[in-house]
Design a protein around this motif. Sequence first.
Motif, short mmCIF file in Angstrom:
data_model
loop_
_atom_site.label_atom_id
_atom_site.label_comp_id
_atom_site.label_asym_id
_atom_site.label_seq_id
_atom_site.Cartn_x
_atom_site.Cartn_y
_atom_site.Cartn_z
N GLU A 140 0.85 -1.18 0.00
CA GLU A 140 0.00 0.00 0.00
C GLU A 140 0.89 1.25 0.00
N PRO A 141 0.87 2.05 -1.09
CA PRO A 141 1.82 3.17 -1.19
C PRO A 141 1.62 4.24 -0.14
N HIS A 142 0.36 4.50 0.26
CA HIS A 142 0.12 5.53 1.27
C HIS A 142 0.65 5.10 2.63
N PHE A 143 0.55 3.81 2.92
CA PHE A 143 1.12 3.31 4.17
C PHE A 143 2.64 3.49 4.16
N THR A 144 3.27 3.06 3.06
CA THR A 144 4.72 3.16 2.96
C THR A 144 5.17 4.61 3.10
N LEU A 145 4.48 5.50 2.42
CA LEU A 145 4.82 6.91 2.45
C LEU A 145 4.68 7.49 3.85
N SER A 146 3.55 7.22 4.50
CA SER A 146 3.32 7.78 5.82
C SER A 146 4.26 7.16 6.85
N GLN A 147 4.57 5.86 6.70
CA GLN A 147 5.48 5.21 7.63
C GLN A 147 6.89 5.77 7.52
#
Length: 355
Positions: A140-147
């Motif tokens: 999930e790109p948004h998860f990776t980005l926010s993490q």
Amino acid sequence: MSTFERYLTLWVALCIVAGIVLGHAFPGVFHIIGAAEVAKVNLPMAVLIWLMIVPMLVKIDFSALHQVREHWRGIGVTLFINWAVKPFSMAALGWFFIGYLFKPYLPADQVDFYIAGLIILAAAPCTAMVFVWSNLTKGEPHFTLSQVALNDTIMVVAFAPIVGLLLGLSAIIVPWGTLVLSVGLYIVVPVIAAQLLRKRVLATGGEAALARLLARLQPLSLVALLATLVLLFGFQGEQILAQPLVIALLAVPILIQVYFNAGLAYILNRIAGEKHCVAGPSALIGASNFFELAVAAAISLFGFNSGAALATVVGVLVEVPVMLSVVKIVNASQGWYERGASETRSAPNETTARS
């Protein structure tokens, strides 16, 4: 992913071999490069690390931190692994394997420095290569980005205290001035520079201009990574050829740490009922290391020829192939994972329905 990125393992291997060969053949050249430093910070290495880090940080929108709420289980698991487990588990593994089990086979005057290098390696979560690993697991790109954004924010304030604490326990004198300088040079300043560049490009050309910029910067980042590997293994080439047993012994706690933390993060996400597209990158972020920062910090703190620098370089040696093996495990186990995660998510609903 480009053809160049797909064969990154091959390019890494070739650069490692090239660095070792060149370092052995032209040690004087690498000694001159190694001497180009200010306040114990090597200038050529600093430039290459900036070229590696800044393009990756330009991708990060720190306003994405609000998306933490959408994947709070995965975020919580990853933060727990990155900051409460990984540095301390690596310290324990280092003390056991390097400080006790393998100690008779290692140079006595370097044992504490090997442990220090392992601690530095584990104290910084990966930021750059995470985007590659996440893409390979269909994360999930948004998860990776926010993490990544959250980890970078925490790293600004947590890296130095954790390293200082654990190095103190390892009987190493911590040069706090150099450590703080490393944090500022390799975390704070690149984050600020990247975000200013991102803001300016978005203001003048929007998302299309940012996409074009990232397309131009991405090859630069990878070339800088490969050039850094050539330098690192050129600096350490003589030691690597002279001490193959040391390299093999240092790799043991690193390998155990990667698989332990990846497996723990993966299982905790499954127990929490998190989606596989979040658990995959969570496991990879939890296991991988910001080796660019680790190598730079170890060199700044203890010098090019120290055991600490060698230990972080061994981390670079095993990072890419080991993380690719974790990617394969995550992808191959998706069916098993989703059966357990779906059961966990449905359990509260079933309980509510019965009541």
